[in-house]
Design a protein around this motif. Structure first.
Motif, PDB file in Angstrom:
ATOM      1  N   ARG A  41       0.828  -1.207   0.000  1.00 18.50           N
ATOM      2  CA  ARG A  41       0.000   0.000   0.000  1.00 18.50           C
ATOM      3  C   ARG A  41       0.867   1.264   0.000  1.00 18.50           C
ATOM      4  O   ARG A  41       1.857   1.342   0.716  1.00 18.50           O
ATOM      5  N   LYS A  42       0.493   2.240  -0.831  1.00 13.69           N
ATOM      6  CA  LYS A  42       1.244   3.501  -0.924  1.00 13.69           C
ATOM      7  C   LYS A  42       0.648   4.503   0.051  1.00 13.69           C
ATOM      8  O   LYS A  42      -0.491   4.936  -0.128  1.00 13.69           O
ATOM      9  N   PRO A  43       1.398   4.901   1.067  1.00 14.56           N
ATOM     10  CA  PRO A  43       0.814   5.829   2.044  1.00 14.56           C
ATOM     11  C   PRO A  43       0.622   7.240   1.495  1.00 14.56           C
ATOM     12  O   PRO A  43       1.318   7.654   0.574  1.00 14.56           O
ATOM     13  N   PHE A  44      -0.338   7.937   2.074  1.00 18.26           N
ATOM     14  CA  PHE A  44      -0.561   9.378   1.870  1.00 18.26           C
ATOM     15  C   PHE A  44       0.611  10.056   2.586  1.00 18.26           C
ATOM     16  O   PHE A  44       0.889   9.739   3.736  1.00 18.26           O
ATOM     17  N   VAL A  45       1.325  10.954   1.911  1.00 24.58           N
ATOM     18  CA  VAL A  45       2.494  11.568   2.561  1.00 24.58           C
ATOM     19  C   VAL A  45       2.366  13.088   2.642  1.00 24.58           C
ATOM     20  O   VAL A  45       1.725  13.708   1.805  1.00 24.58           O
ATOM     21  N   LYS A  46       2.991  13.637   3.663  1.00 28.44           N
ATOM     22  CA  LYS A  46       3.020  15.101   3.829  1.00 28.44           C
ATOM     23  C   LYS A  46       4.419  15.596   3.472  1.00 28.44           C
ATOM     24  O   LYS A  46       5.412  15.107   3.999  1.00 28.44           O
ATOM     25  N   ILE A  47       4.471  16.563   2.550  1.00 26.08           N
ATOM     26  CA  ILE A  47       5.739  17.203   2.206  1.00 26.08           C
ATOM     27  C   ILE A  47       5.695  18.606   2.786  1.00 26.08           C
ATOM     28  O   ILE A  47       4.794  19.387   2.476  1.00 26.08           O
ATOM     29  N   GLY A  48       6.663  18.917   3.636  1.00 20.88           N
ATOM     30  CA  GLY A  48       6.672  20.216   4.281  1.00 20.88           C
ATOM     31  C   GLY A  48       7.684  21.164   3.652  1.00 20.88           C
ATOM     32  O   GLY A  48       8.298  20.859   2.623  1.00 20.88           O
ATOM     33  N   MET A  49       7.856  22.308   4.308  1.00 19.67           N
ATOM     34  CA  MET A  49       8.735  23.345   3.767  1.00 19.67           C
ATOM     35  C   MET A  49      10.171  22.859   3.584  1.00 19.67           C
ATOM     36  O   MET A  49      10.828  23.197   2.608  1.00 19.67           O
ATOM     37  N   GLU A  50      10.663  22.077   4.537  1.00 20.70           N
ATOM     38  CA  GLU A  50      12.070  21.671   4.493  1.00 20.70           C
ATOM     39  C   GLU A  50      12.384  20.920   3.196  1.00 20.70           C
ATOM     40  O   GLU A  50      13.298  21.289   2.450  1.00 20.70           O
ATOM     41  N   LEU A  51      11.599  19.903   2.925  1.00 17.30           N
ATOM     42  CA  LEU A  51      11.846  19.082   1.733  1.00 17.30           C
ATOM     43  C   LEU A  51      11.521  19.859   0.454  1.00 17.30           C
ATOM     44  O   LEU A  51      12.262  19.795  -0.525  1.00 17.30           O
ATOM     45  N   PHE A  52      10.438  20.629   0.478  1.00 18.78           N
ATOM     46  CA  PHE A  52      10.035  21.364  -0.727  1.00 18.78           C
ATOM     47  C   PHE A  52      11.076  22.429  -1.078  1.00 18.78           C
ATOM     48  O   PHE A  52      11.448  22.596  -2.233  1.00 18.78           O
ATOM     49  N   TYR A  53      11.560  23.131  -0.059  1.00 23.85           N
ATOM     50  CA  TYR A  53      12.562  24.173  -0.346  1.00 23.85           C
ATOM     51  C   TYR A  53      13.904  23.560  -0.747  1.00 23.85           C
ATOM     52  O   TYR A  53      14.682  24.155  -1.494  1.00 23.85           O
ATOM     53  N   ALA A  54      14.179  22.361  -0.261  1.00 24.66           N
ATOM     54  CA  ALA A  54      15.446  21.709  -0.617  1.00 24.66           C
ATOM     55  C   ALA A  54      15.399  21.142  -2.036  1.00 24.66           C
ATOM     56  O   ALA A  54      16.373  21.232  -2.776  1.00 24.66           O
ATOM     57  N   GLU A  55      14.276  20.577  -2.400  1.00 30.09           N
ATOM     58  CA  GLU A  55      14.236  19.821  -3.659  1.00 30.09           C
ATOM     59  C   GLU A  55      13.316  20.412  -4.730  1.00 30.09           C
ATOM     60  O   GLU A  55      13.351  19.985  -5.880  1.00 30.09           O
ATOM     61  N   GLY A  56      12.466  21.341  -4.325  1.00 26.43           N
ATOM     62  CA  GLY A  56      11.587  21.991  -5.308  1.00 26.43           C
ATOM     63  C   GLY A  56      10.440  21.099  -5.774  1.00 26.43           C
ATOM     64  O   GLY A  56      10.257  19.981  -5.283  1.00 26.43           O
ATOM     65  N   PRO A  57       9.687  21.597  -6.769  1.00 23.26           N
ATOM     66  CA  PRO A  57       8.510  20.874  -7.245  1.00 23.26           C
ATOM     67  C   PRO A  57       8.823  19.479  -7.783  1.00 23.26           C
ATOM     68  O   PRO A  57       7.940  18.615  -7.801  1.00 23.26           O
ATOM     69  N   ALA A  58      10.072  19.235  -8.196  1.00 27.84           N
ATOM     70  CA  ALA A  58      10.416  17.925  -8.777  1.00 27.84           C
ATOM     71  C   ALA A  58      10.149  16.789  -7.790  1.00 27.84           C
ATOM     72  O   ALA A  58       9.704  15.709  -8.194  1.00 27.84           O
ATOM     73  N   ILE A  59      10.366  17.042  -6.507  1.00 31.59           N
ATOM     74  CA  ILE A  59      10.157  15.975  -5.516  1.00 31.59           C
ATOM     75  C   ILE A  59       8.659  15.637  -5.410  1.00 31.59           C
ATOM     76  O   ILE A  59       8.284  14.487  -5.206  1.00 31.59           O
ATOM     77  N   VAL A  60       7.825  16.645  -5.587  1.00 27.50           N
ATOM     78  CA  VAL A  60       6.376  16.415  -5.541  1.00 27.50           C
ATOM     79  C   VAL A  60       5.975  15.547  -6.734  1.00 27.50           C
ATOM     80  O   VAL A  60       5.255  14.555  -6.585  1.00 27.50           O
ATOM     81  N   ARG A  61       6.494  15.901  -7.913  1.00 27.67           N
ATOM     82  CA  ARG A  61       6.153  15.124  -9.126  1.00 27.67           C
ATOM     83  C   ARG A  61       6.638  13.678  -8.993  1.00 27.67           C
ATOM     84  O   ARG A  61       5.939  12.750  -9.352  1.00 27.67           O
TER      85      ARG A  61
END
Ligand code: C5P
Length: 269
Positions: free
Chosen positions: A63-83
């Motif tokens: 099962r693929k969990p629902f995940v939360k991406i916060g400021m730390e990861l988003f600012y470090a990796e940008g939109p590419a990590i979300v995609r």
């Protein structure tokens, strides 16, 4: 990408719920399908790099969990990590807590909406107009949108500091209840709050208004720096819709087993 047909007007925008849909100035916005499928465990991926995050998610082969991406990861990796995480089949709560003038929030939300995330958030302190602008920006041309959640008062803000420094002359519970009502008036789907505030929010905004609650700990695990905590089973009993769980899963010896335990306690699966 913003739906230009929806005009922001505090007086005119009326919000009617019919099967979860929302009406603003004559236009029905389709309710996100999660409106009818709420209740899930969201893992807070509080990592600072793509490598750490993907190595963690690689452990989940079923099962693929629902995940939360916060400021730390988003600012470090940008939109590419979300995609990348989205492409792996996870639902995403993008926890960036927007708070700016309505026009800026509308435009920023329009950009985030294109990332195809499932849940976003704003600070309720930005006012009803700002939240409404965020909702409009988030709504795609086909009328679909991610869930939009408001932060009321951060759990790190004490009543004393709120009164002394922010000059809010109310109890923290009254403030949280009012901010939640504002979020509902703006057409948002719910609020992030401590599990102890979930019943208060439901009392003021109704059972269908989502509460997303962090501060969850197993009965036999460390509290870490969280103070006001509840077990997944207790969060279920008080009617939380989504629980956000970080370290009890990410720092567990067996994160998949910890996640499954959380789902079992919270969802009864
Ligand atoms: O590791 P832990 O379970 O404490 O993580 C909880 C997550 O929920 C973290 O990402 C934290 O930033 C977030 N959060 C919180 N309290 C709030 C709002 C968000 O703990 N009031």
């Amino acid at each position: 990408m913003a739906t230009a047909a929806i005009k922001p007007s505090a007086e005119a925008a009326c919000r009617l719920r019919r099967g979860g849909a929302v009406k603003t100035e004559g236009q029905w916005l389709k309710a996100p399908k999660e409106k009818v499928m709420a209740k899930d465990v969201i893992i807070a991926c509080d990592f600072s790099s793509k490598e750490q995050t993907l190595a963690f998610l690689d452990k989940f082969t079923g099962r693929k969990p629902f995940v939360k991406i916060g400021m730390e990861l988003f600012y470090a990796e940008g939109p590419a990590i979300v995609r990348e995480i989205k492409a792996r089949g996870h639902k995403i709560f993008l926890d960036l807590k927007l708070h700016d003038i309505p026009n800026t929030v509308r435009k920023a939300m329009s950009v985030l909406s294109r990332l195809d995330v499932d849940m976003c958030n704003v600070h309720a302190a930005g006012t009803v107009d700002m939240m409404r602008a965020g909702l409009e920006g988030l709504t795609r041309e086909d009328g679909t949108r991610p869930l939009l959640i408001a932060v009321t008062q951060l759990t790190s803000t004490s009543e004393e500091r709120m009164q002394k420094e922010l000059l809010i002359d109310a109890t923290i519970n009254d403030c949280i209840a009012k901010y939640a009502e504002n979020a509902k008036e703006a057409g948002l789907d719910g609020v992030v709050c401590s599990p102890l505030e979930a019943s208060l929010v439901k009392e003021h905004c109704g059972k269908e208004f989502f509460t997303i609650t962090p501060g969850v700990r197993f009965a036999d695990s460390s509290k870490d720096d969280q103070v006001r905590i509840m077990t997944p089973a207790q969060a279920r009993e008080i009617g939380s819709d989504y629980i956000v769980v970080g370290r009890p899963i990410t720092a567990a010896e067996n994160p998949v087993a910890a996640y499954e335990r959380c789902c079992k306690e919270f969802l009864g699966e």
